[in-house]
Design an enzyme around this catalytic site. Structure first.
Site: not given
Length: 217
Positions: A60, A86-88
């Site tokens: 996400a 968590v996509k950063v």
């Protein structure tokens, strides 16, 4: 090599999951917009639905670009479900945030990666996954699969634990080449996954078997 599907379309996720080979899902703001999903509440709810459909990691993506905002947004995403990653983005504050997430037990996927140098930084910061965009690299007249091979070699030598998640997959051949190059995961559209099924000799052979089967009845 694990298979993730790169979409926010629930029907495609269900179809891929029914094949029995799906390990996870990746999404991004563009894919959410494509499905007409707008607003924080709707996006959060959609992520939760995906998590309930697939027993695997679900990436996400944050939309913030400043450290504190990335951290706050990432914490909200991680709270949706234990399978959320968590996509950063690969930016300075993104690397700082990945380090913070790593230190605080939140898994991450470093996205928009286009070089081995970026891959080293992400691994040093403790990223769970690294997403090189091989199709976009190919579009710029460089070799995306060669980058996967280079990163795999570096990670092996240095003992980095970050998994290489080949992204921006354009076709079934990309998947095969990424597997050869040492990718731990590939994420791709449903069409690319289904493309692995296809071979003209399979069709010819099946037609022959069915024809001969009729003669035995």
């Amino acid at each position: 090599m694990k298979f993730f599907i790169d979409t926010a379309n629930l029907d495609q996720i269900k179809e891929a999951n029914e094949l029995g080979i799906l390990d996870g899902v990746t999404t991004n703001p563009s894919l959410m917009a494509k499905e007409g999903i707008k607003g924080e509440a709707a996006i959060m709810a959609h992520y939760k639905t995906i998590c309930e459909l697939v027993d695997g990691d679900i990436s996400a993506e944050v939309i913030s670009t400043e450290f504190n905002a990335i951290v706050e947004e990432g914490k909200k995403l991680a709270d949706i479900h234990p399978n959320i990653v968590v996509k950063v983005p690969m930016i300075k504050d993104g690397i700082k945030a990945i380090k913070w997430f790593s230190d605080n037990g939140i898994r991450t996927n470093c996205t928009l990666v286009f070089s081995a140098g970026q891959a080293i930084l992400a691994a040093k910061a403790g990223a769970t996954y690294l997403s090189p965009f091989i199709g976009r690299i190919d579009d710029s007249n460089w070799d995306g699969v060669e980058l996967i091979s280079q990163i795999s070699h570096i990670y092996s030598i240095q003992g980095y634990k970050t998994e290489i998640l080949a992204a921006s997959i354009r076709n079934a051949l990309h998947i095969v080449k990424c597997a050869e190059a040492g990718a731990d995961v590939c994420t791709c559209p449903l069409d690319s996954i289904l493309g692995l099924l296809k071979h003209p000799l399979t069709d010819i052979g099946l037609a022959k078997f069915l024809e001969d089967a009729k003669k035995t009845q």
